[in-house]
Write a protein that holds these residues in place. Structure first.
Motif, PDB file in Angstrom:
ATOM      1  N   GLU A 230       2.851  -4.570   3.032  1.00  0.00           N
ATOM      2  CA  GLU A 230       4.117  -3.531   3.044  1.00  0.00           C
ATOM      3  C   GLU A 230       3.530  -2.386   2.873  1.00  0.00           C
ATOM      4  O   GLU A 230       2.745  -2.061   1.803  1.00  0.00           O
ATOM      5  CB  GLU A 230       5.137  -3.905   1.966  1.00  0.00           C
ATOM      6  N   VAL A 231       3.835  -1.380   3.595  1.00  0.00           N
ATOM      7  CA  VAL A 231       3.211   0.004   3.420  1.00  0.00           C
ATOM      8  C   VAL A 231       4.159   1.094   3.374  1.00  0.00           C
ATOM      9  O   VAL A 231       5.156   1.089   4.365  1.00  0.00           O
ATOM     10  CB  VAL A 231       2.100   0.394   4.624  1.00  0.00           C
TER      11      VAL A 231
ATOM     12  N   TRP B 170       9.527   1.526   5.034  1.00  0.00           N
ATOM     13  CA  TRP B 170       8.607   0.489   5.238  1.00  0.00           C
ATOM     14  C   TRP B 170       7.754   0.551   6.447  1.00  0.00           C
ATOM     15  O   TRP B 170       8.503   0.419   7.499  1.00  0.00           O
ATOM     16  CB  TRP B 170       9.016  -0.782   4.691  1.00  0.00           C
TER      17      TRP B 170
ATOM     18  N   LEU C 226       0.940   5.242   0.761  1.00  0.00           N
ATOM     19  CA  LEU C 226       0.049   6.376   1.246  1.00  0.00           C
ATOM     20  C   LEU C 226       0.674   7.553   0.613  1.00  0.00           C
ATOM     21  O   LEU C 226       1.650   7.969   1.024  1.00  0.00           O
ATOM     22  CB  LEU C 226       0.051   6.448   2.654  1.00  0.00           C
TER      23      LEU C 226
ATOM     24  N   ILE D 177       0.784  -1.214   0.132  1.00  0.00           N
ATOM     25  CA  ILE D 177      -0.068   0.071   0.062  1.00  0.00           C
ATOM     26  C   ILE D 177       0.932   1.381   0.021  1.00  0.00           C
ATOM     27  O   ILE D 177       2.018   1.430   0.487  1.00  0.00           O
ATOM     28  CB  ILE D 177      -0.935   0.068   1.227  1.00  0.00           C
TER      29      ILE D 177
END
Ligand code: URA
Length: 206
Positions: free
Chosen positions: A167-168, A159, A136, A134
């Protein structure tokens, strides 16, 4: 802060598409905040239901409100250029949406109340798509997921541990980059390029 996702389990692309259409139909009737009074249409998503990467922006602007699709205006075009330069394919690799689905007046930042009113749609989208990664996009989105004092400059490119098994990463918002023209090392545009190269490397690894 860790977020829990609902236990929606869609076994394949067809089931995901069906679940997303149902959610979009419910969202198109939404009257949970005043933004419903001034929208032309909800701006629900663009891209594949089974995409490996979900990119979340803050709110639709006038171009998106008219088209019914996220990131189709100038910021979206710049985003497309950055993605392509990093070897990422918007059509193949991405499911794109926003924290709120209706355009705020005068392009203002969404309020916490508006974000809360729309949160079930966003978390529904995440639960159904279950992406591997993802992104942001920008401070407003980052603050919706982590905390209200965080700045994108402090945390972008790292991360983050927000959801199990996803994993963002926070990245700069392309609207901000429209106002930043330098491509010198450590400039915002240069950092965006490096961040998206990390995303591509992670995608290839997963
Ligand atoms: N900015 C966003 O955050 N989302 C869009 O869809 C367009 C511009």
């Amino acid at each position: 802060m860790k977020h829990l996702l609902s236990s929606v389990v869609c076994k394949n692309n067809e089931e995901k598409q069906k679940a997303l259409v149902e959610l979009q139909n419910i969202c198109s009737q939404c009257r949970a905040c005043d933004l419903c009074k001034t929208r032309s249409s909800i701006v629900f998503s663009d891209g594949r239901a089974d995409a490996p990467i979900m990119l979340i922006g803050d709110a639709p602007g006038p171009d998106e409100d008219a088209a019914g699709k996220p990131f189709v205006g100038r910021a979206g075009q710049l985003l497309n250029t950055f993605l392509a330069e990093a070897g990422l394919d918007r059509d193949k690799d991405f499911y794109i949406c926003n924290t709120i689905k209706c355009k705020p007046p005068q392009n203002r930042v969404p309020t916490n109340e508006e974000k809360r009113a729309c949160q079930a749609y966003l978390f529904g989208q995440i639960s159904i798509v279950k992406p591997k990664i993802i992104l942001l996009c920008g401070t407003t989105v980052l603050q919706s997921f982590i905390d209200d004092d965080l700045k994108i400059t402090e945390i972008r490119g790292k991360w983050l541990n927000i959801f199990d098994d996803i994993e963002v990463m926070a990245i700069s918002h392309p609207s901000y980059l429209l106002r930043q023209h330098s491509t010198e090392p450590n400039s915002p545009r240069w950092l965006m390029k490096k961040d998206l190269e990390k995303v591509k490397a992670m995608l290839d690894e997963l």
